[in-house]
Design an enzyme around this catalytic site. Structure first.
Site, PDB file in Angstrom:
ATOM      1  N   GLY A  51       0.841  -1.191   0.000  1.00 33.28           N
ATOM      2  CA  GLY A  51       0.000   0.000   0.000  1.00 33.28           C
ATOM      3  C   GLY A  51       0.875   1.239   0.000  1.00 33.28           C
ATOM      4  O   GLY A  51       2.060   1.160   0.324  1.00 33.28           O
ATOM      5  N   CYS A  78       5.336  -5.989   1.308  1.00 35.33           N
ATOM      6  CA  CYS A  78       5.661  -4.561   1.387  1.00 35.33           C
ATOM      7  C   CYS A  78       5.009  -3.908   2.619  1.00 35.33           C
ATOM      8  O   CYS A  78       5.334  -4.266   3.732  1.00 35.33           O
ATOM      9  CB  CYS A  78       5.242  -3.908   0.066  1.00 35.33           C
ATOM     10  SG  CYS A  78       5.899  -2.271  -0.127  1.00 35.33           S
ATOM     11  N   TYR A  79       4.044  -3.017   2.440  1.00 36.71           N
ATOM     12  CA  TYR A  79       3.377  -2.398   3.598  1.00 36.71           C
ATOM     13  C   TYR A  79       2.807  -3.481   4.517  1.00 36.71           C
ATOM     14  O   TYR A  79       2.856  -3.365   5.738  1.00 36.71           O
ATOM     15  CB  TYR A  79       2.250  -1.478   3.118  1.00 36.71           C
ATOM     16  CG  TYR A  79       1.430  -0.847   4.235  1.00 36.71           C
ATOM     17  CD1 TYR A  79       1.760   0.396   4.755  1.00 36.71           C
ATOM     18  CD2 TYR A  79       0.315  -1.508   4.770  1.00 36.71           C
ATOM     19  CE1 TYR A  79       1.017   0.972   5.780  1.00 36.71           C
ATOM     20  CE2 TYR A  79      -0.429  -0.949   5.792  1.00 36.71           C
ATOM     21  CZ  TYR A  79      -0.085   0.291   6.294  1.00 36.71           C
ATOM     22  OH  TYR A  79      -0.828   0.845   7.312  1.00 36.71           O
ATOM     23  N   HIS A 165       7.779  -7.209  -4.442  1.00 35.06           N
ATOM     24  CA  HIS A 165       6.459  -7.601  -4.950  1.00 35.06           C
ATOM     25  C   HIS A 165       6.536  -8.900  -5.755  1.00 35.06           C
ATOM     26  O   HIS A 165       6.889  -8.877  -6.934  1.00 35.06           O
ATOM     27  CB  HIS A 165       5.879  -6.475  -5.810  1.00 35.06           C
ATOM     28  CG  HIS A 165       5.461  -5.303  -4.985  1.00 35.06           C
ATOM     29  ND1 HIS A 165       4.212  -5.216  -4.401  1.00 35.06           N
ATOM     30  CD2 HIS A 165       6.140  -4.207  -4.582  1.00 35.06           C
ATOM     31  CE1 HIS A 165       4.132  -4.100  -3.702  1.00 35.06           C
ATOM     32  NE2 HIS A 165       5.299  -3.464  -3.787  1.00 35.06           N
ATOM     33  N   GLU A 167       4.141 -10.561  -6.867  1.00 34.33           N
ATOM     34  CA  GLU A 167       3.005 -10.688  -7.797  1.00 34.33           C
ATOM     35  C   GLU A 167       3.269 -10.078  -9.173  1.00 34.33           C
ATOM     36  O   GLU A 167       2.536 -10.339 -10.114  1.00 34.33           O
ATOM     37  CB  GLU A 167       1.744 -10.056  -7.173  1.00 34.33           C
ATOM     38  CG  GLU A 167       1.748  -8.538  -7.022  1.00 34.33           C
ATOM     39  CD  GLU A 167       2.446  -8.048  -5.755  1.00 34.33           C
ATOM     40  OE1 GLU A 167       3.294  -8.787  -5.220  1.00 34.33           O
ATOM     41  OE2 GLU A 167       2.170  -6.911  -5.322  1.00 34.33           O
ATOM     42  N   SER A 219     -27.077  -6.889 -23.078  1.00 35.25           N
ATOM     43  CA  SER A 219     -26.499  -5.912 -24.005  1.00 35.25           C
ATOM     44  C   SER A 219     -25.843  -6.603 -25.193  1.00 35.25           C
ATOM     45  O   SER A 219     -25.461  -5.951 -26.156  1.00 35.25           O
ATOM     46  CB  SER A 219     -25.442  -5.082 -23.272  1.00 35.25           C
ATOM     47  OG  SER A 219     -24.328  -5.915 -22.974  1.00 35.25           O
ATOM     48  N   GLY A 221     -23.031  -8.062 -24.748  1.00 32.95           N
ATOM     49  CA  GLY A 221     -21.652  -8.158 -24.303  1.00 32.95           C
ATOM     50  C   GLY A 221     -21.458  -9.475 -23.566  1.00 32.95           C
ATOM     51  O   GLY A 221     -22.426 -10.154 -23.208  1.00 32.95           O
ATOM     52  N   VAL A 222     -20.187  -9.827 -23.333  1.00 31.34           N
ATOM     53  CA  VAL A 222     -19.909 -11.143 -22.740  1.00 31.34           C
ATOM     54  C   VAL A 222     -20.460 -11.236 -21.307  1.00 31.34           C
ATOM     55  O   VAL A 222     -20.999 -12.261 -20.909  1.00 31.34           O
ATOM     56  CB  VAL A 222     -18.394 -11.476 -22.819  1.00 31.34           C
ATOM     57  CG1 VAL A 222     -17.543 -10.479 -22.092  1.00 31.34           C
ATOM     58  CG2 VAL A 222     -18.123 -12.872 -22.294  1.00 31.34           C
ATOM     59  N   ASP A 223     -20.404 -10.148 -20.537  1.00 31.01           N
ATOM     60  CA  ASP A 223     -20.819 -10.231 -19.128  1.00 31.01           C
ATOM     61  C   ASP A 223     -22.315 -10.535 -18.996  1.00 31.01           C
ATOM     62  O   ASP A 223     -22.711 -11.448 -18.277  1.00 31.01           O
ATOM     63  CB  ASP A 223     -20.514  -8.924 -18.382  1.00 31.01           C
ATOM     64  CG  ASP A 223     -19.079  -8.485 -18.571  1.00 31.01           C
ATOM     65  OD1 ASP A 223     -18.262  -9.327 -18.971  1.00 31.01           O
ATOM     66  OD2 ASP A 223     -18.770  -7.303 -18.325  1.00 31.01           O
ATOM     67  N   LYS A 365     -12.627 -10.249 -15.927  1.00 28.63           N
ATOM     68  CA  LYS A 365     -13.111 -10.413 -17.309  1.00 28.63           C
ATOM     69  C   LYS A 365     -12.578 -11.690 -17.973  1.00 28.63           C
ATOM     70  O   LYS A 365     -13.327 -12.415 -18.622  1.00 28.63           O
ATOM     71  CB  LYS A 365     -12.656  -9.194 -18.123  1.00 28.63           C
ATOM     72  CG  LYS A 365     -13.293  -9.075 -19.465  1.00 28.63           C
ATOM     73  CD  LYS A 365     -14.574  -8.309 -19.330  1.00 28.63           C
ATOM     74  CE  LYS A 365     -15.205  -7.951 -20.624  1.00 28.63           C
ATOM     75  NZ  LYS A 365     -16.380  -7.083 -20.357  1.00 28.63           N
TER      76      LYS A 365
END
Ligand code: XMP
Length: 509
Positions: A51, A78-79, A165, A167, A219, A221-223, A365
């Site tokens: 953070g 880290c933090y 980090h 990640e 819509s 859209g994929v979602d 996504k």
């Protein structure tokens, strides 16, 4: 599962992705909520994120130190590591200068987090404060030239931390370290797959909805398509979808979507053509926020009127994704919601007294696309690039008229044709055209022209939170520009947008 405590790092979502790529489910929680979340989920392990704060700053994020006594393995990054060290009576000092960038890590420990990691490896540092003294029971497990305690652990209590980090891709062995934490230290199993998610989601929807009815705004859209399919698999015809054609879609898009949705989703869909209502409400409006607000309002009115025709509907389904949820729990809040008012049906559940069903709210996504594949959604729908709710209204800068919309549609069609035939459609997060509200001088044949300018925008991104402009091949750009200027009446200039997000946004309005 793993719980990630959000101390405000820009890399939080990346930590979540890294965990999930290993087929372990994880959730990001706000610091205030740590104990409660642990009680609710009984996680196998905890990751405390990095953070931007210093633990000495007033109001810096904190968790209840009781968390360190629960016997759950904890990795502080880290933090997160600094917080853990200070909470357990170690010493953290304010640094004079930030350590930022690549560093060579000397690893002292051959097991635990560092099993299978070479004695020297590269890591990515980005921290201000530094640790001067470890708490009792801890030993240093890695260092860099500037940081004595670049990693440390108390193996008896299974508490550990890294200053760098793991990640990010800049720490090449970071994925190995996270895997060691998940499987060796926390004892997680690789049980989280889209197959298991789909099965659980279908059952959960059934538990929540029972024999009640659900409405959903589709819509194309994929979602929203994946949401519709999941709910349909769970409750069949108790789901009704509403597709609102707002007249702001791409060329032939409404008709094509209608056909694809009918053909592949054997679901109740009501199509509403409301194009003229939207265009009328937008007449003379040029301010981007006003456009968005008007479109949001008209959408709600049209949707509500249609939804009221569905007798007995008690639930509203939405394809909300995890990044939206995280933004609302993040300690620092996401800025995007105030930068642009997003068009959605946010106000509807309250107005219509509907309860929400959001089966995708823990997914990213790319996970939604995998889920779509898993449940049999056609490729055509899975791989549609995102398209904003307000549609072309926020890509025709300035006033929206039927004529300007048509010019943009023709430009956009050429661009997409060329992007597709270059095999780039799936590789780009989005590619689209924008019609500018100014004209420029050109020459065609022997005559002077004074016509519109079209801008081309193509970006790569993982989740739209950040994006980079795509380095499209020059030959492709040349072809696109030539075709647009030759084939579309009213356009005599094409420009390519070379801005990244931040500081720009993906859409122009
Ligand atoms: P920006 O322009 O904020 O966009 O970088 C980020 C992503 O969101 C999409 N977008 C929207 N999607 N309703 C939507 O459903 C909206 O009002 C909206 N505005 C932007 C944009 O296309 C990009 O993928």
């Amino acid at each position: 599962m793993i719980i990630i405590i959000d101390f405000g790092s820009q890399y939080n979502q990346l930590i979540a992705r890294r965990v999930r790529e290993n087929h372990v489910f994880c959730q990001i929680e706000a610091p205030d909520n740590a104990l409660e979340a642990i009680r609710r989920h009984s996680p196998q392990g905890l990751i405390l994120s990095g953070g931007p704060s210093s633990i000495y700053e007033a109001g810096s994020p904190k968790i209840d130190p009781a968390v360190f006594t629960l016997g759950i393995p904890i990795l502080g990054i880290c933090y997160g590591m600094q917080f853990m060290v200070a909470a357990l009576s170690g010493r953290v000092e304010r640094a004079q200068k930030r350590e930022y960038g690549f560093a060579e890590l000397s690893v002292k420990d051959a097991d635990g987090l560092f099993k299978g990691v070479r004695r020297t490896t590269t890591c990515w540092m980005s921290h201000g404060d530094s640790i001067k003294q470890l708490p009792q029971g801890f030993k240093a497990t890695a260092s860099t030239a500037n940081t004595t305690f670049a990693a440390a652990c108390d193996s008896r209590r299974k508490l550990m931390g890294v200053q760098f980090h793991p990640e990010v891709d800049h720490t090449p062995m970071g994925a190995t370290m996270l895997r060691n934490f998940l499987f060796d230290i926390c004892g997680c199993k690789r049980s989280w797959t889209m197959k298991s998610f789909a099965k659980e989601a279908v059952a959960e929807i059934h538990r929540t909805v029972g024999d009640k009815k659900v409405v959903l705004g589709l819509s194309g859209g994929v979602d929203s398509s994946v949401t519709a399919m999941l709910i349909h698999q769970s409750i069949g015809n108790h789901l009704t979808c509403i597709f609102v054609d707002n007249g702001l879609l791409r060329k032939n898009e409404a008709a094509q979507l209608k056909q694809t949705l009918r053909q592949h989703l054997q679901i109740n869909i009501r199509f509403v053509n409301a194009a003229s209502l939207f265009l009328k409400a937008l007449r003379g409006v040029t301010d981007p926020e006003r456009k968005r607000k008007i479109i949001g309002r008209v959408f709600m009115e049209v949707f509500e009127a249609e939804a009221r025709k569905i007798k007995g509907a008690e639930f509203l389904a939405q394809g909300t994704l995890y990044p939206d949820v995280i933004e609302s729990v993040s300690v620092f809040g996401g800025p995007s919601s105030v930068i642009k008012s997003h068009h959605n049906v946010g106000g509807l559940p309250k107005r219509m007294k509907l309860k929400l069903v959001e089966p995708l709210k823990y997914l990213f996504k790319d996970e939604v696309r995998k889920l779509g594949q898993q449940i049999g959604l056609p490729e055509k729908l899975i791989w549609r690039q995102p398209f904003p709710g307000p549609g072309l209204a926020i890509r025709v800068l300035g006033e929206i008229t039927a004529n300007r919309l048509n010019i943009l549609r023709d430009v956009d069609e050429i661009l997409l044709e060329e992007i597709r035939s270059a095999g780039l459609y799936k590789k780009l997060w989005q590619s689209f055209a924008v019609l500018l509200p100014i004209k420029s001088v050109g020459v065609m044949g022997d005559a002077r022209t004074y016509e519109n300018i079209a801008a081309i925008r193509a970006v790569t991104s993982r989740d739209a939170m950040t994006a980079d402009w795509a380095r499209l091949p020059h030959e492709l750009l040349a072809r696109v520009s030539n075709r647009i200027i030759n084939e579309v009446d009213g356009v005599n200039r094409v420009v390519y947008d070379i801005s990244s997000k931040p500081p720009s946004t993906i859409e122009w309005e």
